[in-house]
Design a protein around this motif. Structure first.
Motif, PDB file in Angstrom:
ATOM      1  N   GLU A   1       0.821  -1.218   0.000  1.00  0.00           N
ATOM      2  CA  GLU A   1       0.000   0.000   0.000  1.00  0.00           C
ATOM      3  C   GLU A   1       0.849   1.261   0.000  1.00  0.00           C
ATOM      4  OE1 GLU A   1      -2.992   0.108   3.030  1.00  0.00           O
ATOM      5  OE2 GLU A   1      -3.198  -2.054   2.980  1.00  0.00           O
ATOM      6  N   PHE A   2       2.095   1.155   0.418  1.00  0.00           N
ATOM      7  CA  PHE A   2       2.952   2.331   0.508  1.00  0.00           C
ATOM      8  C   PHE A   2       4.368   1.964   0.076  1.00  0.00           C
ATOM      9  CE2 PHE A   2       2.744   0.212   4.585  1.00  0.00           C
ATOM     10  CZ  PHE A   2       4.076   0.003   4.874  1.00  0.00           C
ATOM     11  N   ARG A   3       5.167   3.011  -0.177  1.00  0.00           N
ATOM     12  CA  ARG A   3       6.576   2.875  -0.523  1.00  0.00           C
ATOM     13  C   ARG A   3       7.411   3.587   0.514  1.00  0.00           C
ATOM     14  NH1 ARG A   3       6.606   4.393  -6.921  1.00  0.00           N
ATOM     15  NH2 ARG A   3       5.386   2.610  -7.613  1.00  0.00           N
ATOM     16  N   ARG A   4       8.646   3.170   0.618  1.00  0.00           N
ATOM     17  CA  ARG A   4       9.616   3.831   1.492  1.00  0.00           C
ATOM     18  C   ARG A   4      10.746   4.385   0.620  1.00  0.00           C
ATOM     19  NH1 ARG A   4       8.412  -0.631   5.259  1.00  0.00           N
ATOM     20  NH2 ARG A   4       7.560   0.346   7.123  1.00  0.00           N
ATOM     21  N   PRO A   5      10.562   5.583   0.070  1.00  0.00           N
ATOM     22  CA  PRO A   5      11.577   6.103  -0.857  1.00  0.00           C
ATOM     23  C   PRO A   5      12.887   6.483  -0.174  1.00  0.00           C
ATOM     24  CG  PRO A   5       9.912   7.757  -0.460  1.00  0.00           C
ATOM     25  CD  PRO A   5       9.437   6.498   0.212  1.00  0.00           C
ATOM     26  N   ALA A   6      12.866   6.741   1.122  1.00  0.00           N
ATOM     27  CA  ALA A   6      14.078   7.169   1.822  1.00  0.00           C
ATOM     28  C   ALA A   6      14.850   6.001   2.426  1.00  0.00           C
ATOM     29  CB  ALA A   6      13.709   8.167   2.919  1.00  0.00           C
ATOM     30  N   LEU A   7      14.383   4.776   2.217  1.00  0.00           N
ATOM     31  CA  LEU A   7      15.051   3.635   2.844  1.00  0.00           C
ATOM     32  C   LEU A   7      16.439   3.389   2.250  1.00  0.00           C
ATOM     33  CD1 LEU A   7      14.859   1.404   4.926  1.00  0.00           C
ATOM     34  CD2 LEU A   7      13.808  -0.037   3.190  1.00  0.00           C
ATOM     35  N   ALA A   8      16.559   3.389   0.937  1.00  0.00           N
ATOM     36  CA  ALA A   8      17.871   3.143   0.312  1.00  0.00           C
ATOM     37  C   ALA A   8      18.892   4.222   0.668  1.00  0.00           C
ATOM     38  CB  ALA A   8      17.721   3.004  -1.193  1.00  0.00           C
ATOM     39  N   PRO A   9      18.557   5.521   0.568  1.00  0.00           N
ATOM     40  CA  PRO A   9      19.548   6.521   0.985  1.00  0.00           C
ATOM     41  C   PRO A   9      19.832   6.471   2.486  1.00  0.00           C
ATOM     42  CG  PRO A   9      17.705   7.599  -0.137  1.00  0.00           C
ATOM     43  CD  PRO A   9      17.408   6.151  -0.072  1.00  0.00           C
ATOM     44  N   GLY A  10      18.840   6.056   3.281  1.00  0.00           N
ATOM     45  CA  GLY A  10      19.063   5.962   4.719  1.00  0.00           C
ATOM     46  C   GLY A  10      20.042   4.869   5.082  1.00  0.00           C
ATOM     47  N   ILE A  11      19.879   3.706   4.465  1.00  0.00           N
ATOM     48  CA  ILE A  11      20.806   2.607   4.731  1.00  0.00           C
ATOM     49  C   ILE A  11      22.194   2.937   4.181  1.00  0.00           C
ATOM     50  CG2 ILE A  11      21.314   0.202   4.163  1.00  0.00           C
ATOM     51  CD1 ILE A  11      18.294  -0.314   4.340  1.00  0.00           C
ATOM     52  N   LEU A  12      22.235   3.525   2.988  1.00  0.00           N
ATOM     53  CA  LEU A  12      23.520   3.908   2.403  1.00  0.00           C
ATOM     54  C   LEU A  12      24.226   4.957   3.273  1.00  0.00           C
ATOM     55  CD1 LEU A  12      25.467   3.552   0.063  1.00  0.00           C
ATOM     56  CD2 LEU A  12      24.205   5.326  -1.146  1.00  0.00           C
ATOM     57  N   GLY A  13      23.466   5.915   3.776  1.00  0.00           N
ATOM     58  CA  GLY A  13      24.051   6.926   4.652  1.00  0.00           C
ATOM     59  C   GLY A  13      24.597   6.339   5.937  1.00  0.00           C
ATOM     60  N   ALA A  14      23.880   5.364   6.514  1.00  0.00           N
ATOM     61  CA  ALA A  14      24.364   4.708   7.731  1.00  0.00           C
ATOM     62  C   ALA A  14      25.646   3.935   7.449  1.00  0.00           C
ATOM     63  CB  ALA A  14      23.288   3.783   8.286  1.00  0.00           C
TER      64      ALA A  14
ATOM     65  N   CYS B   1      15.948  14.791   3.013  1.00  0.00           N
ATOM     66  CA  CYS B   1      15.095  15.948   3.329  1.00  0.00           C
ATOM     67  C   CYS B   1      14.012  16.103   2.263  1.00  0.00           C
ATOM     68  CB  CYS B   1      15.930  17.223   3.402  1.00  0.00           C
ATOM     69  SG  CYS B   1      16.855  17.440   4.909  1.00  0.00           S
ATOM     70  N   VAL B   2      14.385  15.931   1.012  1.00  0.00           N
ATOM     71  CA  VAL B   2      13.411  16.051  -0.080  1.00  0.00           C
ATOM     72  C   VAL B   2      12.348  14.961   0.048  1.00  0.00           C
ATOM     73  CG1 VAL B   2      13.116  15.880  -2.584  1.00  0.00           C
ATOM     74  CG2 VAL B   2      15.018  17.180  -1.634  1.00  0.00           C
ATOM     75  N   PHE B   3      12.759  13.726   0.313  1.00  0.00           N
ATOM     76  CA  PHE B   3      11.786  12.639   0.470  1.00  0.00           C
ATOM     77  C   PHE B   3      10.872  12.872   1.673  1.00  0.00           C
ATOM     78  CE2 PHE B   3      14.851   9.667  -1.859  1.00  0.00           C
ATOM     79  CZ  PHE B   3      14.169   9.809  -3.053  1.00  0.00           C
ATOM     80  N   SER B   4      11.409  13.403   2.755  1.00  0.00           N
ATOM     81  CA  SER B   4      10.584  13.697   3.928  1.00  0.00           C
ATOM     82  C   SER B   4       9.564  14.786   3.622  1.00  0.00           C
ATOM     83  CB  SER B   4      11.463  14.138   5.101  1.00  0.00           C
ATOM     84  OG  SER B   4      12.338  13.121   5.460  1.00  0.00           O
ATOM     85  N   TRP B   5       9.995  15.797   2.894  1.00  0.00           N
ATOM     86  CA  TRP B   5       9.086  16.885   2.508  1.00  0.00           C
ATOM     87  C   TRP B   5       7.981  16.361   1.598  1.00  0.00           C
ATOM     88  CZ3 TRP B   5       8.438  21.764   4.064  1.00  0.00           C
ATOM     89  CH2 TRP B   5       7.627  22.576   3.292  1.00  0.00           C
TER      90      TRP B   5
ATOM     91  N   LYS C   1       7.075   7.245   4.606  1.00  0.00           N
ATOM     92  CA  LYS C   1       6.282   6.421   3.696  1.00  0.00           C
ATOM     93  C   LYS C   1       5.412   7.308   2.815  1.00  0.00           C
ATOM     94  CE  LYS C   1       5.527   3.136   7.397  1.00  0.00           C
ATOM     95  NZ  LYS C   1       4.503   2.475   8.192  1.00  0.00           N
ATOM     96  N   VAL C   2       5.217   6.872   1.579  1.00  0.00           N
ATOM     97  CA  VAL C   2       4.283   7.535   0.677  1.00  0.00           C
ATOM     98  C   VAL C   2       3.343   6.476   0.117  1.00  0.00           C
ATOM     99  CG1 VAL C   2       5.789   9.456   0.049  1.00  0.00           C
ATOM    100  CG2 VAL C   2       5.864   7.370  -1.270  1.00  0.00           C
ATOM    101  N   VAL C   3       2.153   6.903  -0.242  1.00  0.00           N
ATOM    102  CA  VAL C   3       1.163   5.979  -0.787  1.00  0.00           C
ATOM    103  C   VAL C   3       1.638   5.483  -2.150  1.00  0.00           C
ATOM    104  CG1 VAL C   3      -1.218   5.755  -1.563  1.00  0.00           C
ATOM    105  CG2 VAL C   3      -0.683   7.130   0.444  1.00  0.00           C
ATOM    106  N   ASN C   4       1.492   4.201  -2.373  1.00  0.00           N
ATOM    107  CA  ASN C   4       1.899   3.587  -3.634  1.00  0.00           C
ATOM    108  C   ASN C   4       0.792   3.797  -4.664  1.00  0.00           C
ATOM    109  OD1 ASN C   4       2.940   2.043  -5.661  1.00  0.00           O
ATOM    110  ND2 ASN C   4       3.024   0.145  -4.498  1.00  0.00           N
ATOM    111  N   PRO C   5       1.049   4.572  -5.714  1.00  0.00           N
ATOM    112  CA  PRO C   5      -0.001   4.802  -6.715  1.00  0.00           C
ATOM    113  C   PRO C   5      -0.297   3.560  -7.564  1.00  0.00           C
ATOM    114  CG  PRO C   5       2.026   5.828  -7.414  1.00  0.00           C
ATOM    115  CD  PRO C   5       2.270   5.290  -6.029  1.00  0.00           C
TER     116      PRO C   5
END
Length: 123
Positions: A8-21, A52-56, A106-110
């Protein structure tokens, strides 16, 4: 004609978050090498701004406060003279924040095919 259900949703910031960690934890080995740590600073600052862009876009603006602080503290253009155990501890805290933001934004998966499976049924 069956297919796997889509989330139902996507996590667009997950890949940059793991990469950043990963970059932050790997950067602990280069913390005493100013030339090598410069690349770590670039990576962390850029990934923080991307998140920040994904959070916004997800409407979860409160994450921008912590991510902007990371982008400022790790900026390579006007660096701060941080060192010692406090700087090492902030590396770990920033890595935890990257992973937390990646999991929570999370954002809604279209393309959610599950909602169209039965016409007339409200979810």
């Amino acid at each position: 004609m069956t297919s796997y259900p889509t989330p139902e949703f996507r996590r667009p910031a997950l890949a940059p978050g793991i990469l950043g960690a990963i970059v932050l934890i790997a950067g602990l080995a280069l913390i005493d090498n100013p030339g090598g740590f410069l690349f770590i600073k670039f990576g962390v600052a850029i990934l923080a701004l991307i998140m920040c862009v994904f959070s916004w876009q997800a409407g979860q603006w409160w994450w921008i406060i912590g991510l902007a602080a990371i982008a400022v503290a790790w900026n390579p253009i006007w660096p701060f003279a941080f060192s010692g155990q406090v700087w090492v501890a902030t590396q770990f805290v920033a890595a935890l924040l990257f992973v937390a933001v990646g999991l929570q934004v999370k954002v809604v998966n279209p393309e959610d095919r599950n909602s169209r499976s039965k016409p007339g049924v409200r979810r």
